[in-house]
Write an enzyme that holds these catalytic residues in place. Structure first.
Site, mmCIF file in Angstrom:
data_model
loop_
_atom_site.group_PDB
_atom_site.id
_atom_site.type_symbol
_atom_site.label_atom_id
_atom_site.label_comp_id
_atom_site.label_asym_id
_atom_site.label_seq_id
_atom_site.Cartn_x
_atom_site.Cartn_y
_atom_site.Cartn_z
ATOM 1 C CB CYS A 48 -0.936 0.015 1.197
ATOM 2 S SG CYS A 48 -0.107 -0.007 2.789
ATOM 3 C CG HIS A 88 15.450 1.724 -2.066
ATOM 4 N ND1 HIS A 88 14.968 2.937 -1.614
ATOM 5 C CD2 HIS A 88 14.352 0.983 -2.406
ATOM 6 C CE1 HIS A 88 13.647 2.929 -1.681
ATOM 7 N NE2 HIS A 88 13.250 1.769 -2.171
#
Length: 330
Positions: A48, A88
Protein backbone atom coordinates in the site's frame (compact mmCIF):
# COMPACT_ATOMS: atom_id res chain seq x y z
CA UNK A 1 25.16 -7.37 -15.56
CA UNK A 2 23.59 -4.57 -13.51
CA UNK A 3 21.07 -4.29 -10.71
CA UNK A 4 18.26 -1.89 -11.59
CA UNK A 5 15.44 -0.55 -9.40
CA UNK A 6 12.53 1.53 -10.68
CA UNK A 7 9.67 2.41 -8.38
CA UNK A 8 7.68 4.91 -6.40
CA UNK A 9 6.49 5.15 -2.83
CA UNK A 10 4.68 7.29 -0.28
CA UNK A 11 7.77 9.51 -0.13
CA UNK A 12 7.17 10.81 -3.65
CA UNK A 13 3.67 9.87 -4.69
CA UNK A 14 0.33 10.71 -3.06
CA UNK A 15 -2.27 7.98 -2.76
CA UNK A 16 -3.92 9.14 -6.03
CA UNK A 17 -0.77 8.20 -7.96
CA UNK A 18 0.23 5.14 -5.96
CA UNK A 19 -3.09 3.48 -6.66
CA UNK A 20 -2.45 3.79 -10.42
CA UNK A 21 0.40 1.29 -10.16
CA UNK A 22 -0.74 -0.73 -7.14
CA UNK A 23 -0.66 -4.45 -7.85
CA UNK A 24 -2.25 -7.37 -6.09
CA UNK A 25 -0.18 -10.49 -5.37
CA UNK A 26 -1.14 -12.25 -8.60
CA UNK A 27 -0.63 -9.10 -10.67
CA UNK A 28 2.81 -8.55 -9.14
CA UNK A 29 3.76 -12.14 -9.95
CA UNK A 30 2.48 -11.76 -13.51
CA UNK A 31 4.46 -8.55 -14.04
CA UNK A 32 7.65 -10.16 -12.72
CA UNK A 33 7.31 -13.19 -14.98
CA UNK A 34 6.37 -11.03 -17.96
CA UNK A 35 9.58 -9.02 -17.57
CA UNK A 36 11.56 -12.20 -16.93
CA UNK A 37 10.43 -13.43 -20.34
CA UNK A 38 12.66 -10.67 -21.73
CA UNK A 39 15.68 -12.33 -20.15
CA UNK A 40 15.81 -10.27 -16.94
CA UNK A 41 15.66 -11.54 -13.39
CA UNK A 42 12.73 -9.64 -11.88
CA UNK A 43 11.02 -9.13 -8.54
CA UNK A 44 8.01 -6.86 -8.11
CA UNK A 45 7.39 -5.49 -4.61
CA UNK A 46 3.95 -3.87 -4.35
CA UNK A 47 2.37 -2.78 -1.04
CA UNK A 48 0.00 0.00 0.00
CA UNK A 49 3.04 2.28 0.33
CA UNK A 50 5.14 1.39 -2.73
CA UNK A 51 5.44 -0.37 -6.05
CA UNK A 52 9.01 -1.27 -7.02
CA UNK A 53 10.56 -3.35 -9.78
CA UNK A 54 13.98 -4.92 -9.21
CA UNK A 55 15.79 -6.31 -12.25
CA UNK A 56 19.17 -7.91 -12.91
CA UNK A 57 20.05 -7.24 -16.54
CA UNK A 58 22.97 -7.01 -18.92
CA UNK A 59 21.31 -3.95 -20.45
CA UNK A 60 20.56 -1.58 -17.59
CA UNK A 61 19.15 1.16 -19.81
CA UNK A 62 16.69 -1.15 -21.56
CA UNK A 63 15.63 -2.71 -18.28
CA UNK A 64 15.06 0.70 -16.71
CA UNK A 65 13.00 1.93 -19.64
CA UNK A 66 10.86 -1.22 -19.69
CA UNK A 67 10.28 -1.10 -15.93
CA UNK A 68 9.36 2.59 -16.11
CA UNK A 69 6.87 1.82 -18.90
CA UNK A 70 5.24 -0.86 -16.74
CA UNK A 71 4.86 1.79 -14.04
CA UNK A 72 3.20 4.11 -16.56
CA UNK A 73 6.25 6.41 -16.72
CA UNK A 74 4.91 8.26 -13.70
CA UNK A 75 6.76 11.53 -13.05
CA UNK A 76 7.43 10.41 -9.48
CA UNK A 77 9.50 7.33 -10.26
CA UNK A 78 12.92 6.84 -8.71
CA UNK A 79 15.63 4.96 -10.56
CA UNK A 80 18.53 3.38 -8.68
CA UNK A 81 21.36 1.15 -9.81
CA UNK A 82 23.70 -1.40 -8.27
CA UNK A 83 24.86 -0.50 -4.73
CA UNK A 84 22.25 2.27 -4.34
CA UNK A 85 19.48 -0.14 -5.36
CA UNK A 86 20.73 -2.81 -2.96
CA UNK A 87 20.99 -0.32 -0.09
CA UNK A 88 17.44 0.84 -0.77
CA UNK A 89 16.09 -2.73 -0.65
CA UNK A 90 17.90 -3.40 2.63
CA UNK A 91 16.36 -0.26 4.13
CA UNK A 92 12.94 -1.27 2.88
CA UNK A 93 13.25 -4.74 4.42
CA UNK A 94 14.33 -3.21 7.74
CA UNK A 95 11.24 -1.00 7.80
CA UNK A 96 13.30 2.18 7.52
CA UNK A 97 11.59 3.33 4.34
CA UNK A 98 8.11 2.47 5.56
CA UNK A 99 5.39 5.01 6.04
CA UNK A 100 5.74 4.12 9.74
CA UNK A 101 9.40 3.28 10.48
CA UNK A 102 9.79 -0.01 12.31
CA UNK A 103 6.61 -1.71 11.11
CA UNK A 104 7.19 -5.42 10.75
CA UNK A 105 4.82 -6.38 7.95
CA UNK A 106 7.18 -5.22 5.21
CA UNK A 107 9.71 -7.97 6.01
CA UNK A 108 7.20 -10.66 5.07
CA UNK A 109 6.17 -8.68 2.00
CA UNK A 110 9.77 -8.53 0.78
CA UNK A 111 10.15 -12.28 1.29
CA UNK A 112 6.86 -13.00 -0.48
CA UNK A 113 7.76 -10.75 -3.44
CA UNK A 114 10.85 -12.85 -4.09
CA UNK A 115 8.92 -16.10 -3.73
CA UNK A 116 6.28 -15.18 -6.32
CA UNK A 117 8.63 -13.27 -8.63
CA UNK A 118 11.25 -14.49 -11.10
CA UNK A 119 14.46 -13.68 -9.21
CA UNK A 120 17.11 -16.04 -10.55
CA UNK A 121 20.34 -16.59 -8.58
CA UNK A 122 21.35 -12.93 -8.24
CA UNK A 123 18.10 -11.39 -7.05
CA UNK A 124 17.44 -14.47 -4.96
CA UNK A 125 20.70 -13.83 -3.08
CA UNK A 126 19.99 -10.11 -2.80
CA UNK A 127 16.51 -10.59 -1.36
CA UNK A 128 17.61 -13.30 1.06
CA UNK A 129 20.38 -10.99 2.32
CA UNK A 130 17.88 -8.13 2.63
CA UNK A 131 15.52 -10.24 4.73
CA UNK A 132 18.43 -11.35 6.91
CA UNK A 133 19.48 -7.73 7.39
CA UNK A 134 15.93 -6.76 8.29
CA UNK A 135 15.81 -9.45 10.95
CA UNK A 136 19.16 -8.31 12.31
CA UNK A 137 17.90 -4.75 12.67
CA UNK A 138 14.89 -5.95 14.63
CA UNK A 139 16.98 -8.13 16.93
CA UNK A 140 19.68 -5.52 17.63
CA UNK A 141 17.56 -2.39 18.02
CA UNK A 142 14.29 -1.33 19.61
CA UNK A 143 12.87 0.06 16.36
CA UNK A 144 9.98 -2.40 16.33
CA UNK A 145 9.13 -2.50 20.03
CA UNK A 146 6.25 -0.02 19.86
CA UNK A 147 5.95 1.28 16.31
CA UNK A 148 3.08 3.62 15.59
CA UNK A 149 1.16 1.65 12.98
CA UNK A 150 -1.35 3.08 10.55
CA UNK A 151 -4.00 1.03 12.31
CA UNK A 152 -3.13 2.55 15.69
CA UNK A 153 -3.06 5.99 14.09
CA UNK A 154 -6.57 5.37 12.76
CA UNK A 155 -7.80 4.43 16.23
CA UNK A 156 -6.07 7.43 17.81
CA UNK A 157 -7.69 9.75 15.28
CA UNK A 158 -11.13 8.26 15.92
CA UNK A 159 -10.66 8.81 19.64
CA UNK A 160 -9.52 12.36 19.00
CA UNK A 161 -12.67 13.05 16.99
CA UNK A 162 -15.15 11.45 19.39
CA UNK A 163 -13.29 12.05 22.65
CA UNK A 164 -14.50 8.77 24.15
CA UNK A 165 -14.90 5.68 21.98
CA UNK A 166 -16.81 3.73 24.62
CA UNK A 167 -20.00 2.46 23.02
CA UNK A 168 -19.11 3.71 19.55
CA UNK A 169 -20.13 1.25 16.82
CA UNK A 170 -17.54 0.22 14.24
CA UNK A 171 -18.28 -1.20 10.81
CA UNK A 172 -15.30 -3.12 9.43
CA UNK A 173 -15.20 -3.63 5.67
CA UNK A 174 -12.77 -6.33 4.62
CA UNK A 175 -11.62 -9.29 6.70
CA UNK A 176 -7.88 -9.22 6.12
CA UNK A 177 -4.97 -8.51 8.44
CA UNK A 178 -5.14 -4.72 8.13
CA UNK A 179 -8.85 -4.66 8.98
CA UNK A 180 -8.30 -6.90 11.97
CA UNK A 181 -5.44 -4.77 13.29
CA UNK A 182 -7.54 -1.64 13.00
CA UNK A 183 -10.46 -3.36 14.73
CA UNK A 184 -8.26 -4.49 17.61
CA UNK A 185 -6.85 -0.98 18.06
CA UNK A 186 -10.35 0.51 18.15
CA UNK A 187 -11.64 -2.12 20.57
CA UNK A 188 -8.66 -1.50 22.86
CA UNK A 189 -9.86 2.11 23.12
CA UNK A 190 -13.38 1.12 24.10
CA UNK A 191 -15.19 0.89 20.77
CA UNK A 192 -17.37 -2.07 19.75
CA UNK A 193 -17.29 -3.85 16.39
CA UNK A 194 -20.89 -4.04 15.24
CA UNK A 195 -20.47 -5.71 11.85
CA UNK A 196 -17.86 -7.09 9.45
CA UNK A 197 -18.62 -6.92 5.73
CA UNK A 198 -16.60 -8.98 3.28
CA UNK A 199 -16.92 -10.54 -0.16
CA UNK A 200 -16.37 -13.94 1.43
CA UNK A 201 -19.01 -14.22 4.15
CA UNK A 202 -17.15 -17.15 5.69
CA UNK A 203 -14.09 -14.95 6.30
CA UNK A 204 -16.35 -12.19 7.58
CA UNK A 205 -17.87 -14.64 10.05
CA UNK A 206 -14.43 -15.72 11.20
CA UNK A 207 -13.32 -12.16 11.98
CA UNK A 208 -16.70 -11.08 13.34
CA UNK A 209 -16.65 -14.03 15.74
CA UNK A 210 -13.51 -12.70 17.40
CA UNK A 211 -15.29 -9.49 18.31
CA UNK A 212 -18.82 -10.67 18.93
CA UNK A 213 -20.01 -8.89 15.80
CA UNK A 214 -22.32 -9.74 12.90
CA UNK A 215 -21.05 -10.83 9.49
CA UNK A 216 -22.66 -9.42 6.34
CA UNK A 217 -21.97 -9.73 2.60
CA UNK A 218 -19.90 -6.92 1.09
CA UNK A 219 -22.82 -5.67 -0.99
CA UNK A 220 -24.73 -4.98 2.23
CA UNK A 221 -22.01 -2.77 3.73
CA UNK A 222 -23.87 0.39 2.77
CA UNK A 223 -26.91 -0.77 4.75
CA UNK A 224 -24.77 -0.78 7.90
CA UNK A 225 -23.82 2.90 7.62
CA UNK A 226 -26.93 4.15 9.37
CA UNK A 227 -25.95 2.63 12.71
CA UNK A 228 -22.16 2.96 12.46
CA UNK A 229 -20.08 5.71 14.04
CA UNK A 230 -16.81 4.65 12.42
CA UNK A 231 -16.16 2.70 9.23
CA UNK A 232 -12.78 1.05 8.63
CA UNK A 233 -12.31 -0.27 5.11
CA UNK A 234 -9.47 -2.33 3.68
CA UNK A 235 -10.33 -4.61 0.77
CA UNK A 236 -8.69 -5.61 -2.49
CA UNK A 237 -11.68 -4.43 -4.53
CA UNK A 238 -10.88 -2.89 -7.88
CA UNK A 239 -13.38 -0.05 -7.46
CA UNK A 240 -15.06 1.91 -4.71
CA UNK A 241 -16.87 -0.16 -2.11
CA UNK A 242 -18.67 2.94 -0.85
CA UNK A 243 -19.75 5.54 -3.41
CA UNK A 244 -20.62 9.13 -2.50
CA UNK A 245 -24.25 8.60 -3.57
CA UNK A 246 -24.59 5.58 -1.31
CA UNK A 247 -23.12 7.40 1.69
CA UNK A 248 -25.38 10.38 1.01
CA UNK A 249 -28.42 8.13 0.97
CA UNK A 250 -27.85 7.14 4.60
CA UNK A 251 -27.42 10.64 6.04
CA UNK A 252 -31.10 11.36 6.56
CA UNK A 253 -31.54 8.35 8.83
CA UNK A 254 -28.42 9.35 10.77
CA UNK A 255 -30.08 12.62 11.90
CA UNK A 256 -26.88 14.64 11.80
CA UNK A 257 -24.66 12.15 13.63
CA UNK A 258 -21.07 12.39 12.36
CA UNK A 259 -19.78 9.52 10.23
CA UNK A 260 -16.07 8.82 10.45
CA UNK A 261 -14.66 6.93 7.42
CA UNK A 262 -11.15 5.42 7.49
CA UNK A 263 -9.92 4.15 4.12
CA UNK A 264 -6.89 1.89 4.58
CA UNK A 265 -7.01 0.42 1.07
CA UNK A 266 -4.95 0.98 -2.05
CA UNK A 267 -6.56 1.38 -4.50
CA UNK A 268 -8.99 3.30 -2.31
CA UNK A 269 -12.25 1.71 -1.16
CA UNK A 270 -14.20 4.89 -0.46
CA UNK A 271 -15.12 7.53 -3.01
CA UNK A 272 -13.12 10.67 -2.02
CA UNK A 273 -16.15 12.77 -3.01
CA UNK A 274 -17.85 11.46 0.14
CA UNK A 275 -15.67 13.86 2.14
CA UNK A 276 -17.73 16.74 0.73
CA UNK A 277 -20.88 15.54 2.48
CA UNK A 278 -22.08 17.22 5.67
CA UNK A 279 -20.99 15.46 8.88
CA UNK A 280 -18.86 12.96 6.93
CA UNK A 281 -15.16 12.82 7.74
CA UNK A 282 -12.96 10.77 5.42
CA UNK A 283 -9.30 9.92 6.00
CA UNK A 284 -7.04 7.86 3.72
CA UNK A 285 -3.55 6.38 4.11
CA UNK A 286 -1.76 9.66 3.50
CA UNK A 287 -3.86 11.45 6.11
CA UNK A 288 -3.09 8.79 8.70
CA UNK A 289 0.61 8.89 7.86
CA UNK A 290 0.79 12.48 9.04
CA UNK A 291 -0.67 11.43 12.37
CA UNK A 292 1.70 8.49 12.72
CA UNK A 293 4.65 10.77 12.03
CA UNK A 294 3.86 12.63 15.22
CA UNK A 295 5.20 9.64 17.15
CA UNK A 296 8.48 9.39 15.28
CA UNK A 297 10.61 11.69 17.45
CA UNK A 298 10.93 9.14 20.24
CA UNK A 299 12.28 6.56 17.76
CA UNK A 300 14.80 8.77 15.96
CA UNK A 301 17.73 7.37 17.93
CA UNK A 302 16.71 3.82 17.00
CA UNK A 303 16.24 4.81 13.37
CA UNK A 304 19.82 6.15 13.32
CA UNK A 305 21.12 2.87 14.78
CA UNK A 306 19.17 0.90 12.19
CA UNK A 307 20.57 2.97 9.33
CA UNK A 308 24.09 2.35 10.58
CA UNK A 309 23.50 -1.41 10.74
CA UNK A 310 22.01 -1.49 7.26
CA UNK A 311 24.84 0.60 5.79
CA UNK A 312 27.40 -1.71 7.40
CA UNK A 313 25.59 -4.84 6.24
CA UNK A 314 25.21 -3.59 2.68
CA UNK A 315 28.86 -2.54 2.50
CA UNK A 316 29.90 -6.02 3.63
CA UNK A 317 27.65 -7.92 1.24
CA UNK A 318 27.71 -5.72 -1.84
CA UNK A 319 31.20 -6.77 -3.03
CA UNK A 320 30.03 -10.39 -3.09
CA UNK A 321 26.86 -9.49 -4.99
CA UNK A 322 28.82 -7.27 -7.37
CA UNK A 323 31.20 -10.12 -8.15
CA UNK A 324 28.21 -12.29 -9.01
CA UNK A 325 26.83 -9.55 -11.25
CA UNK A 326 30.12 -9.22 -13.06
CA UNK A 327 30.51 -12.97 -13.44
CA UNK A 328 27.06 -13.28 -15.05
CA UNK A 329 27.26 -11.17 -18.20
CA UNK A 330 23.89 -12.23 -19.51
Amino acid sequence: MSLVLVGTSHRLAPVELRELVALGEKEAADVAHMLAAGGWETVCLSTCNRTELYLASDDAEAAEQRAAAVLRDLPVLYRLHDHAAALHLFRVAAGLDSLVPGEGEILGQVRKAAEIGAPGPLLDRLFRDAVHAGRRVRSQTAISESPASISSAAAALAQQVFGDLAGRKILVIGAGKVSEQAARNLVSRGAAISAVANRSVARAEELAGRFGARAVPLEQAQDELTAADVVVSSTSAGGFVLEQEGVHGTLGARRGRPLFLIDLALPRDIDPEAAKLANVYLYNLDDLAKIAEGNLAQREAEVARCRAIIAERTAALWPQIARNLNSNPG
